[in-house]
Write a protein that holds these residues in place. Structure first.
Motif, PDB file in Angstrom:
ATOM      1  N   THR A  77      35.899  39.504  42.196  1.00 25.20           N
ATOM      2  CA  THR A  77      35.945  40.128  43.518  1.00 25.20           C
ATOM      3  C   THR A  77      34.610  39.956  44.229  1.00 25.20           C
ATOM      4  O   THR A  77      33.613  39.580  43.617  1.00 25.20           O
ATOM      5  CB  THR A  77      36.251  41.633  43.414  1.00 25.20           C
ATOM      6  N   ALA A  78      34.605  40.263  45.509  1.00 30.08           N
ATOM      7  CA  ALA A  78      33.374  40.192  46.300  1.00 30.08           C
ATOM      8  C   ALA A  78      32.317  41.164  45.770  1.00 30.08           C
ATOM      9  O   ALA A  78      31.122  40.947  45.935  1.00 30.08           O
ATOM     10  CB  ALA A  78      33.679  40.491  47.763  1.00 30.08           C
ATOM     11  N   GLN A  79      32.772  42.229  45.113  1.00 35.07           N
ATOM     12  CA  GLN A  79      31.848  43.225  44.543  1.00 35.07           C
ATOM     13  C   GLN A  79      31.357  42.829  43.154  1.00 35.07           C
ATOM     14  O   GLN A  79      30.549  43.526  42.563  1.00 35.07           O
ATOM     15  CB  GLN A  79      32.517  44.601  44.467  1.00 35.07           C
ATOM     16  N   GLY A  80      31.878  41.728  42.605  1.00 36.50           N
ATOM     17  CA  GLY A  80      31.415  41.248  41.305  1.00 36.50           C
ATOM     18  C   GLY A  80      32.255  41.678  40.115  1.00 36.50           C
ATOM     19  O   GLY A  80      31.921  41.348  38.982  1.00 36.50           O
ATOM     20  N   ALA A  81      33.350  42.397  40.342  1.00 41.94           N
ATOM     21  CA  ALA A  81      34.227  42.787  39.240  1.00 41.94           C
ATOM     22  C   ALA A  81      35.022  41.572  38.780  1.00 41.94           C
ATOM     23  O   ALA A  81      35.349  40.696  39.576  1.00 41.94           O
ATOM     24  CB  ALA A  81      35.178  43.896  39.674  1.00 41.94           C
ATOM     25  N   VAL A  82      35.325  41.530  37.499  1.00 43.55           N
ATOM     26  CA  VAL A  82      36.157  40.467  36.943  1.00 43.55           C
ATOM     27  C   VAL A  82      37.568  41.018  36.784  1.00 43.55           C
ATOM     28  O   VAL A  82      37.769  42.072  36.180  1.00 43.55           O
ATOM     29  CB  VAL A  82      35.625  39.992  35.576  1.00 43.55           C
ATOM     30  N   LEU A  83      38.537  40.314  37.357  1.00 46.98           N
ATOM     31  CA  LEU A  83      39.935  40.707  37.257  1.00 46.98           C
ATOM     32  C   LEU A  83      40.620  39.790  36.259  1.00 46.98           C
ATOM     33  O   LEU A  83      40.358  38.592  36.225  1.00 46.98           O
ATOM     34  CB  LEU A  83      40.623  40.595  38.614  1.00 46.98           C
ATOM     35  N   ILE A  84      41.499  40.369  35.440  1.00 46.37           N
ATOM     36  CA  ILE A  84      42.209  39.610  34.409  1.00 46.37           C
ATOM     37  C   ILE A  84      43.685  39.938  34.517  1.00 46.37           C
ATOM     38  O   ILE A  84      44.060  41.101  34.663  1.00 46.37           O
ATOM     39  CB  ILE A  84      41.707  40.001  33.002  1.00 46.37           C
ATOM     40  N   ARG A  85      44.536  38.902  34.432  1.00 43.07           N
ATOM     41  CA  ARG A  85      45.976  39.136  34.442  1.00 43.07           C
ATOM     42  C   ARG A  85      46.671  38.072  33.590  1.00 43.07           C
ATOM     43  O   ARG A  85      46.125  37.000  33.335  1.00 43.07           O
ATOM     44  CB  ARG A  85      46.547  39.121  35.850  1.00 43.07           C
ATOM     45  N   GLU A  86      47.877  38.395  33.162  1.00 39.70           N
ATOM     46  CA  GLU A  86      48.735  37.470  32.435  1.00 39.70           C
ATOM     47  C   GLU A  86      49.619  36.794  33.469  1.00 39.70           C
ATOM     48  O   GLU A  86      50.210  37.463  34.325  1.00 39.70           O
ATOM     49  CB  GLU A  86      49.573  38.243  31.411  1.00 39.70           C
ATOM     50  N   SER A  87      49.762  35.492  33.401  1.00 43.41           N
ATOM     51  CA  SER A  87      50.521  34.771  34.418  1.00 43.41           C
ATOM     52  C   SER A  87      51.989  35.194  34.465  1.00 43.41           C
ATOM     53  O   SER A  87      52.619  35.109  35.513  1.00 43.41           O
ATOM     54  CB  SER A  87      50.425  33.259  34.197  1.00 43.41           C
ATOM     55  N   ASP A  88      52.532  35.666  33.350  1.00 43.78           N
ATOM     56  CA  ASP A  88      53.923  36.121  33.329  1.00 43.78           C
ATOM     57  C   ASP A  88      54.102  37.495  33.971  1.00 43.78           C
ATOM     58  O   ASP A  88      55.211  37.887  34.304  1.00 43.78           O
ATOM     59  CB  ASP A  88      54.449  36.176  31.896  1.00 43.78           C
TER      60      ASP A  88
END
Length: 64
Positions: free
Chosen positions: A26-37
């Motif tokens: 994100t613009a704030q520097g957080a790392v986002l994680i998700r499963e493609s399914d």
């Protein structure tokens, strides 16, 4: 107001048929994680926490 768009990236090791973990920052520097399914389920962490987690996996500390 619209939510900012994030750009998701998946590993070059991932196959085209899915089953991929995707990351975004994100613009704030957080790392986002998700499963493609399940793209609607998103976890958020910090870069340092993710780095510690990955190091633990590499060293076998995260094994049950």
């Amino acid at each position: 107001m619209t939510a900012p768009t994030v750009i998701w990236q998946k590993s070059t090791y991932s196959q085209e048929q899915g089953d991929c973990v995707e990351l975004a920052v994100t613009a704030q520097g957080a790392v986002l994680i998700r499963e493609s399914d399940e793209p609607g389920v998103v976890l958020s962490t910090t870069p340092s926490a993710l780095a510690r987690f990955l190091q633990a996996i590499k060293h076998g500390a995260a094994a049950p």
